[in-house]
Design a protein around this motif. Structure first.
Motif, mmCIF file in Angstrom:
data_model
loop_
_atom_site.group_PDB
_atom_site.id
_atom_site.type_symbol
_atom_site.label_atom_id
_atom_site.label_comp_id
_atom_site.label_asym_id
_atom_site.label_seq_id
_atom_site.Cartn_x
_atom_site.Cartn_y
_atom_site.Cartn_z
ATOM 1 N N ARG A 103 80.793 13.997 76.974
ATOM 2 C CA ARG A 103 80.555 15.414 77.274
ATOM 3 C C ARG A 103 81.283 15.799 78.545
ATOM 4 O O ARG A 103 81.548 14.965 79.408
ATOM 5 C CB ARG A 103 79.061 15.706 77.409
ATOM 6 N N GLN A 104 81.576 17.085 78.625
ATOM 7 C CA GLN A 104 82.255 17.608 79.809
ATOM 8 C C GLN A 104 81.627 18.938 80.188
ATOM 9 O O GLN A 104 81.709 19.909 79.418
ATOM 10 C CB GLN A 104 83.752 17.769 79.566
ATOM 11 N N ALA A 105 81.004 18.954 81.347
ATOM 12 C CA ALA A 105 80.411 20.178 81.875
ATOM 13 C C ALA A 105 81.474 20.943 82.675
ATOM 14 O O ALA A 105 82.448 20.347 83.140
ATOM 15 C CB ALA A 105 79.220 19.834 82.757
ATOM 16 N N PRO A 106 81.294 22.242 82.858
ATOM 17 C CA PRO A 106 82.270 23.038 83.616
ATOM 18 C C PRO A 106 82.508 22.463 85.003
ATOM 19 O O PRO A 106 81.560 22.174 85.743
ATOM 20 C CB PRO A 106 81.616 24.413 83.683
ATOM 21 N N GLY A 107 83.769 22.267 85.347
ATOM 22 C CA GLY A 107 84.125 21.773 86.664
ATOM 23 C C GLY A 107 83.901 20.292 86.882
ATOM 24 O O GLY A 107 84.036 19.798 88.005
ATOM 25 N N LYS A 108 83.553 19.580 85.805
ATOM 26 C CA LYS A 108 83.282 18.144 85.952
ATOM 27 C C LYS A 108 84.190 17.333 85.039
ATOM 28 O O LYS A 108 84.790 17.856 84.100
ATOM 29 C CB LYS A 108 81.818 17.850 85.630
ATOM 30 N N GLU A 109 84.254 16.034 85.333
ATOM 31 C CA GLU A 109 85.020 15.120 84.506
ATOM 32 C C GLU A 109 84.277 14.869 83.198
ATOM 33 O O GLU A 109 83.047 14.976 83.125
ATOM 34 C CB GLU A 109 85.184 13.783 85.239
ATOM 35 N N ARG A 110 85.047 14.512 82.170
ATOM 36 C CA ARG A 110 84.412 14.102 80.921
ATOM 37 C C ARG A 110 83.696 12.777 81.161
ATOM 38 O O ARG A 110 84.232 11.864 81.798
ATOM 39 C CB ARG A 110 85.471 13.937 79.827
ATOM 40 N N GLU A 111 82.474 12.683 80.628
ATOM 41 C CA GLU A 111 81.684 11.461 80.841
ATOM 42 C C GLU A 111 81.176 10.928 79.507
ATOM 43 O O GLU A 111 80.902 11.687 78.570
ATOM 44 C CB GLU A 111 80.504 11.728 81.781
ATOM 45 N N TRP A 112 81.024 9.628 79.478
ATOM 46 C CA TRP A 112 80.487 8.958 78.308
ATOM 47 C C TRP A 112 78.992 9.212 78.202
ATOM 48 O O TRP A 112 78.276 9.206 79.211
ATOM 49 C CB TRP A 112 80.768 7.456 78.427
ATOM 50 N N VAL A 113 78.508 9.400 76.964
ATOM 51 C CA VAL A 113 77.092 9.667 76.728
ATOM 52 C C VAL A 113 76.434 8.538 75.946
ATOM 53 O O VAL A 113 75.383 8.029 76.338
ATOM 54 C CB VAL A 113 76.913 11.002 75.967
ATOM 55 N N ALA A 114 77.056 8.176 74.830
ATOM 56 C CA ALA A 114 76.447 7.161 73.961
ATOM 57 C C ALA A 114 77.523 6.604 73.046
ATOM 58 O O ALA A 114 78.531 7.262 72.782
ATOM 59 C CB ALA A 114 75.309 7.755 73.132
ATOM 60 N N SER A 115 77.287 5.389 72.535
ATOM 61 C CA SER A 115 78.229 4.794 71.611
ATOM 62 C C SER A 115 77.517 3.869 70.641
ATOM 63 O O SER A 115 76.402 3.389 70.913
ATOM 64 C CB SER A 115 79.337 4.048 72.346
ATOM 65 N N ILE A 116 78.186 3.641 69.518
ATOM 66 C CA ILE A 116 77.679 2.729 68.503
ATOM 67 C C ILE A 116 78.852 1.887 68.018
ATOM 68 O O ILE A 116 79.925 2.402 67.723
ATOM 69 C CB ILE A 116 76.997 3.489 67.343
ATOM 70 N N THR A 117 78.639 0.577 67.972
ATOM 71 C CA THR A 117 79.712 -0.318 67.584
ATOM 72 C C THR A 117 79.756 -0.497 66.071
ATOM 73 O O THR A 117 78.831 -0.096 65.352
ATOM 74 C CB THR A 117 79.533 -1.689 68.245
ATOM 75 N N SER A 118 80.803 -1.173 65.597
ATOM 76 C CA SER A 118 80.924 -1.437 64.168
ATOM 77 C C SER A 118 79.781 -2.322 63.681
ATOM 78 O O SER A 118 79.414 -2.269 62.508
ATOM 79 C CB SER A 118 82.272 -2.079 63.859
ATOM 80 N N GLY A 119 79.211 -3.093 64.583
ATOM 81 C CA GLY A 119 78.081 -3.938 64.217
ATOM 82 C C GLY A 119 76.744 -3.227 64.303
ATOM 83 O O GLY A 119 75.711 -3.808 63.981
ATOM 84 N N GLY A 120 76.766 -1.973 64.768
ATOM 85 C CA GLY A 120 75.537 -1.188 64.813
ATOM 86 C C GLY A 120 74.829 -1.190 66.156
ATOM 87 O O GLY A 120 73.771 -0.563 66.299
ATOM 88 N N SER A 121 75.389 -1.860 67.154
ATOM 89 C CA SER A 121 74.765 -1.852 68.479
ATOM 90 C C SER A 121 74.961 -0.498 69.144
ATOM 91 O O SER A 121 76.033 0.089 69.044
ATOM 92 C CB SER A 121 75.378 -2.939 69.356
ATOM 93 N N THR A 122 73.922 -0.034 69.808
ATOM 94 C CA THR A 122 73.981 1.276 70.469
ATOM 95 C C THR A 122 73.837 1.125 71.975
ATOM 96 O O THR A 122 73.167 0.198 72.468
ATOM 97 C CB THR A 122 72.892 2.209 69.933
ATOM 98 N N HIS A 123 74.457 2.053 72.687
ATOM 99 C CA HIS A 123 74.415 2.031 74.141
ATOM 100 C C HIS A 123 74.341 3.463 74.643
ATOM 101 O O HIS A 123 74.908 4.368 74.016
ATOM 102 C CB HIS A 123 75.662 1.336 74.698
ATOM 103 N N TYR A 124 73.639 3.660 75.759
ATOM 104 C CA TYR A 124 73.414 5.009 76.273
ATOM 105 C C TYR A 124 73.628 5.082 77.777
ATOM 106 O O TYR A 124 73.329 4.135 78.517
ATOM 107 C CB TYR A 124 71.977 5.458 75.962
ATOM 108 N N GLU A 125 74.115 6.227 78.189
ATOM 109 C CA GLU A 125 74.189 6.523 79.616
ATOM 110 C C GLU A 125 72.759 6.684 80.114
ATOM 111 O O GLU A 125 71.869 7.150 79.398
ATOM 112 C CB GLU A 125 75.009 7.792 79.807
ATOM 113 N N ASP A 126 72.523 6.299 81.361
ATOM 114 C CA ASP A 126 71.150 6.224 81.876
ATOM 115 C C ASP A 126 70.392 7.554 81.752
ATOM 116 O O ASP A 126 69.195 7.580 81.429
ATOM 117 C CB ASP A 126 71.170 5.802 83.348
ATOM 118 N N SER A 127 71.066 8.672 81.997
ATOM 119 C CA SER A 127 70.357 9.950 82.042
ATOM 120 C C SER A 127 69.907 10.430 80.665
ATOM 121 O O SER A 127 69.055 11.326 80.567
ATOM 122 C CB SER A 127 71.220 11.026 82.698
#
Length: 121
Positions: free
Chosen positions: A38-62
């Motif tokens: 995601r990218q908010a106005p005036g900010k850098e694009r940041e990672w939020v969440a991801s899912i791997t081919s094996g189905g593992s999920t990961h999330y940004e702390d917030s």
């Protein structure tokens, strides 16, 4: 290279929910990692969440505990369920495919056009 199309953004009140979808032009089964940024106005694009081919999920702390990333391989679609939305979640959300390209022997990133999420407080 895979084409990605996001949908599902909109305007929601704080505390509400939205589900974003990312439709891929080809099978996502073999894509190493699918993710949301995601990218908010005036900010850098940041990672939020991801899912791997094996189905593992990961999330940004917030967003841990509020957002859920999932996929439907049969539909070539990745989802981001967003609950308990906050004003600070307001941003353009982008879908990403991170995949190894054997022809160029390196990883390639593909991006969608983005979908706007606005959370009113």
């Amino acid at each position: 290279q895979v084409q990605l199309v996001e949908s599902g953004g909109g305007l929601v009140q704080a505390g509400g929910s939205l589900r974003l979808s990312c439709a891929a032009s080809k099978s996502i089964f073999s894509i190493n990692t699918m993710g949301w940024y995601r990218q908010a106005p005036g900010k850098e694009r940041e990672w939020v969440a991801s899912i791997t081919s094996g189905g593992s999920t990961h999330y940004e702390d917030s967003v841990q505990g509020r957002f859920t990333i999932s996929r439907d391989v049969a539909k070539n679609t990745v989802y981001l369920q967003m609950n308990t939305l906050k004003a600070e979640d307001t941003a353009v959300y982008y879908c990403n495919a991170h995949q190894y390209d054997f022809q160029i022997a390196t990883y390639r990133d593909s991006w969608g056009q983005g979908t706007q999420v606005t959370v009113s407080s």
